[in-house]
Scaffold this motif. Sequence first.
Motif: not given
Lengths: 234, 217
Positions: A176-179, A188-191, A194-201, B11-12
Amino acid sequence: MWISHEESPVNAAGASPSTALSDASRRDPAPSKSEPAADFQEWGALVEEIRQGDQRAMEQLYKIFAKGIRFQLCRQLGLQELDDKVHDIFLIVVQAIQRGDLREPERLMGFVRTVLRRQVATHISKLVHSRRENVAADASLLVSDARQNPEESLLSAQKVQLMREALRGISSRDREILTRFYLLEQPPAQICAEMGLSETQFRLLKSRAKARFGEQGRKRLSNTLRFFLRRSAR
Amino acid sequence: MDGDRQGGLALPVERGQTMSETNRMDGGHPPEEVLELYALGRLEEDRLGPVEEHLLVCEECRQAIEQAEEYARVMRAALEADKREAGVRSDAGFWRRKPVWAASVAVAAGLAFVALAPRVTSPPADVPLNAVRSNVGAAAPADRPLTLHPDRRGLSAPPYRVEIVDAEGKTVFQGTSEGDGERVTVRTNRKFPAGQYWVRFYSSTGELLREFGLRTE
């Protein structure tokens, strides 16, 4: 460093930019694989040499920028009349330098980029105008065929199949993240939010997917090689 | 793209985002994430400058851009294909997941078929019957109602009682002819599986007048 002073002695014989360009075109224009950005002093020296009409400096300028200009022109305008456009930009840059329009030599890269962008804008504007004015005169508008040839289509289909195999090995959440990123083009910030991810993850997930794709390709290649080795051993 | 480009990179950031600054160059090259956004055409305008200037002179990053474009194209195609396939599976799965629905719909469809059957069945096939010795019989399509047109030359006046028997002599149809004069027909309201049949015409007094061969296939 991208330029050697031994290679570009000042040539007092003031060559024309077009002569320098044709000479440079005949030689291998490929610079080293990765040219780090030059420092300001070296740009300054090159600009000064061009101002003085040094043919080798012009050739050097062409060597440095021709591929990059081609690359960006190709991305923005396609392959049509690419060489002509590269030459036009080169001439504009050299003439501007010789007229003294480039007041800050250290901004040479930015200057070339600006010229390139203006040329792209001009070309697009001309195309728009031409299409508006000459709707009936379709003979003057030739559009190159960007479709893949059969070999490219096959290769492309194989790559997509490899990717699908790689995607089968990941969780539905990762998919889903890739989609969201590649298909829905969400930022990326929105993803991440919404998906509860850190930038690194997020970054690691994309890297892992890429690595999996590469691994799938290597596996397929080794299977193919094994197949051909077995056949040739018979 | 080089894996070592990623080390320690932020991150970008795209338009309107609030993530950390990513315009830092890594050893003179833009970060992989920035190049990827550039390749996807999603790098914001005010961050294009340094990247495009760098691309003018860096073959390695130009190749990275081309690889990122190709990778994204393949990824999109694969995700779209999976999505389409999942959609098809999901449509099929509706019936598997809903046995009550499926059963109800099947029963309703069956009832509707029975109720409408006479109207929706195939039109009768016309079959000329000839009383010629050694003729194995007229050919007719199997599993369709038939309208028989017997050759009644030499027969007494209609109507006739008609009987059809199968190869074993078992009666599979009984009825009466329609029409008079030269235009006599027999309409069968049932279908005949592929096989050999015999059509017998009887007079009103029960006398066997003629027998025709009929083959359905």
